[in-house]
Design a protein around this motif. Sequence first.
Motif, PDB file in Angstrom:
ATOM      1  N   LYS A   1       0.840  -1.216   0.000  1.00 19.01           N
ATOM      2  CA  LYS A   1       0.000   0.000   0.000  1.00 19.01           C
ATOM      3  C   LYS A   1       0.866   1.254   0.000  1.00 19.01           C
ATOM      4  O   LYS A   1       0.592   2.210  -0.727  1.00 19.01           O
ATOM      5  CB  LYS A   1      -0.908   0.026   1.230  1.00 19.01           C
ATOM      6  CG  LYS A   1      -2.183  -0.717   1.074  1.00 19.01           C
ATOM      7  CD  LYS A   1      -3.101  -0.344   2.239  1.00 19.01           C
ATOM      8  CE  LYS A   1      -3.863  -1.527   2.734  1.00 19.01           C
ATOM      9  NZ  LYS A   1      -4.677  -1.258   3.900  1.00 19.01           N
ATOM     10  N   GLU A   2       1.903   1.248   0.833  1.00 20.09           N
ATOM     11  CA  GLU A   2       2.809   2.399   0.905  1.00 20.09           C
ATOM     12  C   GLU A   2       3.503   2.628  -0.434  1.00 20.09           C
ATOM     13  O   GLU A   2       3.674   3.775  -0.872  1.00 20.09           O
ATOM     14  CB  GLU A   2       3.867   2.181   1.990  1.00 20.09           C
ATOM     15  CG  GLU A   2       3.319   2.217   3.399  1.00 20.09           C
ATOM     16  CD  GLU A   2       4.339   1.772   4.434  1.00 20.09           C
ATOM     17  OE1 GLU A   2       5.531   1.594   4.085  1.00 20.09           O
ATOM     18  OE2 GLU A   2       3.944   1.588   5.595  1.00 20.09           O
ATOM     19  N   GLN A   3       3.908   1.553  -1.087  1.00 16.59           N
ATOM     20  CA  GLN A   3       4.581   1.679  -2.381  1.00 16.59           C
ATOM     21  C   GLN A   3       3.641   2.255  -3.439  1.00 16.59           C
ATOM     22  O   GLN A   3       4.054   3.087  -4.251  1.00 16.59           O
ATOM     23  CB  GLN A   3       5.126   0.314  -2.829  1.00 16.59           C
ATOM     24  CG  GLN A   3       6.242  -0.206  -1.974  1.00 16.59           C
ATOM     25  CD  GLN A   3       7.412   0.746  -1.920  1.00 16.59           C
ATOM     26  OE1 GLN A   3       7.899   1.215  -2.953  1.00 16.59           O
ATOM     27  NE2 GLN A   3       7.863   1.041  -0.724  1.00 16.59           N
ATOM     28  N   VAL A   4       2.393   1.819  -3.436  1.00 18.11           N
ATOM     29  CA  VAL A   4       1.406   2.355  -4.380  1.00 18.11           C
ATOM     30  C   VAL A   4       1.239   3.854  -4.155  1.00 18.11           C
ATOM     31  O   VAL A   4       1.264   4.647  -5.105  1.00 18.11           O
ATOM     32  CB  VAL A   4       0.049   1.617  -4.260  1.00 18.11           C
ATOM     33  CG1 VAL A   4      -1.040   2.346  -5.037  1.00 18.11           C
ATOM     34  CG2 VAL A   4       0.176   0.176  -4.742  1.00 18.11           C
ATOM     35  N   VAL A   5       1.101   4.260  -2.897  1.00 14.28           N
ATOM     36  CA  VAL A   5       0.937   5.684  -2.571  1.00 14.28           C
ATOM     37  C   VAL A   5       2.158   6.483  -3.039  1.00 14.28           C
ATOM     38  O   VAL A   5       2.017   7.549  -3.655  1.00 14.28           O
ATOM     39  CB  VAL A   5       0.698   5.871  -1.055  1.00 14.28           C
ATOM     40  CG1 VAL A   5       0.802   7.336  -0.658  1.00 14.28           C
ATOM     41  CG2 VAL A   5      -0.666   5.314  -0.665  1.00 14.28           C
ATOM     42  N   GLU A   6       3.360   5.963  -2.769  1.00 15.41           N
ATOM     43  CA  GLU A   6       4.585   6.678  -3.163  1.00 15.41           C
ATOM     44  C   GLU A   6       4.683   6.819  -4.686  1.00 15.41           C
ATOM     45  O   GLU A   6       5.045   7.879  -5.180  1.00 15.41           O
ATOM     46  CB  GLU A   6       5.827   5.960  -2.621  1.00 15.41           C
ATOM     47  CG  GLU A   6       5.984   6.088  -1.121  1.00 15.41           C
ATOM     48  CD  GLU A   6       6.077   7.535  -0.656  1.00 15.41           C
ATOM     49  OE1 GLU A   6       6.814   8.341  -1.273  1.00 15.41           O
ATOM     50  OE2 GLU A   6       5.390   7.877   0.324  1.00 15.41           O
TER      51      GLU A   6
ATOM     52  N   ARG B   1       2.219   6.853  -6.796  1.00 15.62           N
ATOM     53  CA  ARG B   1       1.191   7.789  -7.251  1.00 15.62           C
ATOM     54  C   ARG B   1       1.582   9.230  -6.955  1.00 15.62           C
ATOM     55  O   ARG B   1       1.252  10.135  -7.719  1.00 15.62           O
ATOM     56  CB  ARG B   1      -0.157   7.441  -6.630  1.00 15.62           C
ATOM     57  CG  ARG B   1      -0.729   6.184  -7.264  1.00 15.62           C
ATOM     58  CD  ARG B   1      -2.084   5.834  -6.778  1.00 15.62           C
ATOM     59  NE  ARG B   1      -2.586   4.656  -7.484  1.00 15.62           N
ATOM     60  CZ  ARG B   1      -3.629   3.966  -7.120  1.00 15.62           C
ATOM     61  NH1 ARG B   1      -4.320   4.327  -6.050  1.00 15.62           N
ATOM     62  NH2 ARG B   1      -4.001   2.911  -7.805  1.00 15.62           N
ATOM     63  N   LYS B   2       2.292   9.457  -5.835  1.00 14.95           N
ATOM     64  CA  LYS B   2       2.786  10.813  -5.533  1.00 14.95           C
ATOM     65  C   LYS B   2       3.746  11.282  -6.611  1.00 14.95           C
ATOM     66  O   LYS B   2       3.843  12.473  -6.890  1.00 14.95           O
ATOM     67  CB  LYS B   2       3.509  10.830  -4.180  1.00 14.95           C
ATOM     68  CG  LYS B   2       2.592  10.867  -2.993  1.00 14.95           C
ATOM     69  CD  LYS B   2       3.408  10.944  -1.712  1.00 14.95           C
ATOM     70  CE  LYS B   2       2.551  10.850  -0.473  1.00 14.95           C
ATOM     71  NZ  LYS B   2       3.375  10.798   0.747  1.00 14.95           N
ATOM     72  N   GLU B   3       4.475  10.328  -7.213  1.00 15.81           N
ATOM     73  CA  GLU B   3       5.422  10.659  -8.281  1.00 15.81           C
ATOM     74  C   GLU B   3       4.728  10.818  -9.631  1.00 15.81           C
ATOM     75  O   GLU B   3       5.385  11.019 -10.658  1.00 15.81           O
ATOM     76  CB  GLU B   3       6.491   9.565  -8.380  1.00 15.81           C
ATOM     77  CG  GLU B   3       7.371   9.487  -7.156  1.00 15.81           C
ATOM     78  CD  GLU B   3       8.331   8.300  -7.199  1.00 15.81           C
ATOM     79  OE1 GLU B   3       8.437   7.639  -8.258  1.00 15.81           O
ATOM     80  OE2 GLU B   3       8.963   8.044  -6.172  1.00 15.81           O
ATOM     81  N   GLY B   4       3.393  10.675  -9.633  1.00 16.50           N
ATOM     82  CA  GLY B   4       2.642  10.881 -10.860  1.00 16.50           C
ATOM     83  C   GLY B   4       2.410   9.623 -11.681  1.00 16.50           C
ATOM     84  O   GLY B   4       1.945   9.702 -12.814  1.00 16.50           O
ATOM     85  N   MET B   5       2.739   8.469 -11.133  1.00 20.34           N
ATOM     86  CA  MET B   5       2.538   7.223 -11.865  1.00 20.34           C
ATOM     87  C   MET B   5       1.203   6.601 -11.442  1.00 20.34           C
ATOM     88  O   MET B   5       0.958   6.411 -10.259  1.00 20.34           O
ATOM     89  CB  MET B   5       3.667   6.245 -11.576  1.00 20.34           C
ATOM     90  CG  MET B   5       5.022   6.754 -11.979  1.00 20.34           C
ATOM     91  SD  MET B   5       6.312   5.597 -11.558  1.00 20.34           S
ATOM     92  CE  MET B   5       6.312   4.604 -13.015  1.00 20.34           C
ATOM     93  N   ASP B   6       0.360   6.286 -12.404  1.00 12.67           N
ATOM     94  CA  ASP B   6      -0.930   5.660 -12.114  1.00 12.67           C
ATOM     95  C   ASP B   6      -0.721   4.147 -12.077  1.00 12.67           C
ATOM     96  O   ASP B   6      -0.860   3.463 -13.086  1.00 12.67           O
ATOM     97  CB  ASP B   6      -1.954   6.050 -13.180  1.00 12.67           C
ATOM     98  CG  ASP B   6      -3.336   5.520 -12.855  1.00 12.67           C
ATOM     99  OD1 ASP B   6      -3.594   5.206 -11.669  1.00 12.67           O
ATOM    100  OD2 ASP B   6      -4.149   5.410 -13.781  1.00 12.67           O
ATOM    101  N   VAL B   7      -0.346   3.635 -10.911  1.00 13.11           N
ATOM    102  CA  VAL B   7      -0.033   2.214 -10.773  1.00 13.11           C
ATOM    103  C   VAL B   7      -1.157   1.460 -10.082  1.00 13.11           C
ATOM    104  O   VAL B   7      -1.972   2.043  -9.374  1.00 13.11           O
ATOM    105  CB  VAL B   7       1.282   1.991  -9.987  1.00 13.11           C
ATOM    106  CG1 VAL B   7       2.458   2.590 -10.718  1.00 13.11           C
ATOM    107  CG2 VAL B   7       1.185   2.531  -8.581  1.00 13.11           C
ATOM    108  N   PHE B   8      -1.176   0.157 -10.304  1.00 16.58           N
ATOM    109  CA  PHE B   8      -2.090  -0.731  -9.593  1.00 16.58           C
ATOM    110  C   PHE B   8      -1.333  -2.005  -9.260  1.00 16.58           C
ATOM    111  O   PHE B   8      -0.387  -2.373  -9.948  1.00 16.58           O
ATOM    112  CB  PHE B   8      -3.348  -1.028 -10.419  1.00 16.58           C
ATOM    113  CG  PHE B   8      -3.074  -1.694 -11.749  1.00 16.58           C
ATOM    114  CD1 PHE B   8      -3.120  -3.068 -11.865  1.00 16.58           C
ATOM    115  CD2 PHE B   8      -2.779  -0.935 -12.871  1.00 16.58           C
ATOM    116  CE1 PHE B   8      -2.877  -3.685 -13.082  1.00 16.58           C
ATOM    117  CE2 PHE B   8      -2.533  -1.543 -14.087  1.00 16.58           C
ATOM    118  CZ  PHE B   8      -2.582  -2.914 -14.193  1.00 16.58           C
TER     119      PHE B   8
END
Length: 61
Positions: A36-41, A43-50
């Motif tokens: 979860k933390e990695q997804v948030v990080e 996304r903060k960098e502008g990457m739309d990850v799942f």
Amino acid sequence: MNTTYLNTKSKGITKTVAEFSKQDGQSNREFREFIKEQVVEHRKEGMDVFKSPRPGDDQMN
């Protein structure tokens, strides 16, 4: 071993951004929190990850 991939989708192609494996002695809960933390990080960098149990199309060849 439990492996989770962070993927992004662009123009219909799924690409793997990162791959994480559960460490020995790490609980399922700790691993989920870490992912979860990695997804948030990312996304903060502008990457739309799942998160996904499978690698992206670019890794399947």
